[in-house]
Design an enzyme around this catalytic site. Sequence first.
Site, PDB file in Angstrom:
ATOM      1  N   GLY A 105      -7.492   8.484  -5.971  1.00 13.66           N
ATOM      2  CA  GLY A 105      -7.165   9.945  -5.907  1.00 13.66           C
ATOM      3  C   GLY A 105      -8.453  10.704  -5.130  1.00 13.66           C
ATOM      4  O   GLY A 105      -8.436  11.899  -4.219  1.00 13.66           O
ATOM      5  N   GLY A 114      -5.811   3.584  -3.818  1.00 14.17           N
ATOM      6  CA  GLY A 114      -4.993   2.726  -4.855  1.00 14.17           C
ATOM      7  C   GLY A 114      -4.599   1.417  -4.226  1.00 14.17           C
ATOM      8  O   GLY A 114      -5.356   0.176  -4.128  1.00 14.17           O
ATOM      9  N   ARG A 174     -15.794  -2.240 -10.820  1.00 15.25           N
ATOM     10  CA  ARG A 174     -16.183  -0.896 -11.049  1.00 15.25           C
ATOM     11  C   ARG A 174     -17.590  -1.191 -11.927  1.00 15.25           C
ATOM     12  O   ARG A 174     -18.428  -0.453 -11.803  1.00 15.25           O
ATOM     13  CB  ARG A 174     -15.366  -0.253 -11.977  1.00 15.25           C
ATOM     14  N   LYS A 206       5.578   7.689   0.476  1.00 15.19           N
ATOM     15  CA  LYS A 206       6.304   8.924   0.942  1.00 15.19           C
ATOM     16  C   LYS A 206       5.330  10.071   1.618  1.00 15.19           C
ATOM     17  O   LYS A 206       4.079   9.954   1.403  1.00 15.19           O
ATOM     18  CB  LYS A 206       6.518   9.789  -0.569  1.00 15.19           C
TER      19      LYS A 206
HETATM   20  P1  AMP Z   1       1.424   4.820  -1.444  1.00 19.20           P
HETATM   21  O1  AMP Z   1       1.203   4.664  -3.069  1.00 19.20           O
HETATM   22  O2  AMP Z   1       1.870   6.170  -1.159  1.00 19.20           O
HETATM   23  O3  AMP Z   1       0.222   4.416  -0.812  1.00 19.20           O
HETATM   24  O4  AMP Z   1       2.621   3.826  -1.324  1.00 19.20           O
HETATM   25  C1  AMP Z   1       2.465   2.535  -1.640  1.00 19.20           C
HETATM   26  C2  AMP Z   1       3.947   1.792  -1.614  1.00 19.20           C
HETATM   27  O5  AMP Z   1       4.748   2.024  -0.575  1.00 19.20           O
HETATM   28  C3  AMP Z   1       3.790   0.441  -1.910  1.00 19.20           C
HETATM   29  O6  AMP Z   1       4.605  -0.016  -3.057  1.00 19.20           O
HETATM   30  C4  AMP Z   1       4.751  -0.032  -0.782  1.00 19.20           C
HETATM   31  O7  AMP Z   1       5.690  -1.081  -1.331  1.00 19.20           O
HETATM   32  C5  AMP Z   1       5.678   1.075  -0.643  1.00 19.20           C
HETATM   33  N1  AMP Z   1       6.242   1.020   0.776  1.00 19.20           N
HETATM   34  C6  AMP Z   1       5.556   1.004   2.081  1.00 19.20           C
HETATM   35  N2  AMP Z   1       6.426   0.804   3.085  1.00 19.20           N
HETATM   36  C7  AMP Z   1       7.674   0.976   2.515  1.00 19.20           C
HETATM   37  C8  AMP Z   1       9.289   1.046   3.002  1.00 19.20           C
HETATM   38  N3  AMP Z   1       9.352   0.725   4.331  1.00 19.20           N
HETATM   39  N4  AMP Z   1       9.983   0.992   2.113  1.00 19.20           N
HETATM   40  C9  AMP Z   1       9.831   1.180   0.784  1.00 19.20           C
HETATM   41  N5  AMP Z   1       8.607   1.220   0.030  1.00 19.20           N
HETATM   42  C10 AMP Z   1       7.475   1.152   1.229  1.00 19.20           C
END
Ligand code: AMP
Length: 394
Positions: free
Chosen positions: A374, A351, A37, A194
């Site tokens: 974000g 992120g 950054r 999620k």
């Molecule tokens: P996000 O912050 O929503 O982009 O999610 C990223 C996180 O999702 C990372 O820490 C990954 O380890 C987790 N992740 C991705 N696929 C899976 C999965 N199949 N089961 C559990 N965690 C997951």
Amino acid sequence: MKFKRLEDAELTGKTAIVRVDFNVPRGPDGSVSDATRIEAALPTINYLRQAGAKTVLLSHFGRPKGEPNPALSLEFIIAPLSEMLGYDVTFSEKLDKSAIDAMEAGDVILIENTRFAAQETQGDAGMAQYIASHGNVFIQDAFSAAHRRHVSSAVIGEYLPTYAGLAMERELDHLAQALEHPKAPVMAVVGGAKVSTKIDLLTNLVDKLDILVIGGGMANTFLAAQGHKVGKSLCEHDLADTARKIMTRAAKANCEIILPHDVVVAKEFKAHAESRACGLDEVAADDMILDAGPETVNLLADYMDKAATLIWNGPLGAFELPPFDTSTVEAAKYAAKLTKAGKLIAVAGGGDTVAALKHAGAANDFTFISTAGGAFLEWMEGKTLPGVDILRSE
Ligand code: AMP
């Protein structure tokens, strides 16, 4: 969107208030552990120095909750910033007339953490006017803070002629290339934990894309909504209806949704847990889906071959835990190879995505990687970012 660029600004002899993002990670000894950054801010600062402007840098650091907190002072930035610029930047705890009067053309001053004042995050007009009264132009160079209507990221722009800095300009030009007027076919890979955090994003994307790959934990919610058994996997069963609505909307908009065709499962959520690749109908009740399988990676490669533009956000599996990083690494490497060969425009952000692509060794070959988290997501959701809106030129 047309926006005002630094090259449009009158700068000689002027004082430029510049929003940068020095919210950098620090190592255990307090030093900067990733200077990306700071590096991003250098072109604009050098440009302003050469133009003979006085440069007043503003940034937040951490979350000091509206009061001074010595542990969150920005003073530690002075040494690395000065070294990178080859020029001694001054630090000031506050912005006042005497600080500006003491500067000469080409000088640079960094002001203490903007969030030491509670008014900053409230978007307070009084604070914005006070800061604006010390300068002639406002340069927004922190895309990563542009999704917030804070004083230093947006509101000052209501009181001064406002221009995008060079880092902001690069960000906006690449994002426009990826989603505003992209070369078709346009494909996105959206992964991560999620669905609940990415509903707006998926909904906006299906209207704009030709191909949407859903991976990571969030794919489990879609698979479950289609009637597949996902065992003990991370899955938001209560969002089955939402997932089905997104699929219906995609079908209407002619956006093809790609879910994993095969998966990698394990009984434990830990690195090097015993695992196996299997078909969607072979997931046992005590299995956790932790990655996409090899067939899916091949399928994604085929789609990437056909795509002209790729937007990537989020990992395809639990990439921090090897070997569940495999599909993310393989797919990212393939995208990087196509991009390097000039066959694909690949833009990524958000992120964990940057970490995942760096881990895959693919980051340098992508067309552009946004350092914003974000703000990148909100931009992908089609939202108006207050710190970008102030740059609009028509
Ligand atoms: P996000 O912050 O929503 O982009 O999610 C990223 C996180 O999702 C990372 O820490 C990954 O380890 C987790 N992740 C991705 N696929 C899976 C999965 N199949 N089961 C559990 N965690 C997951």
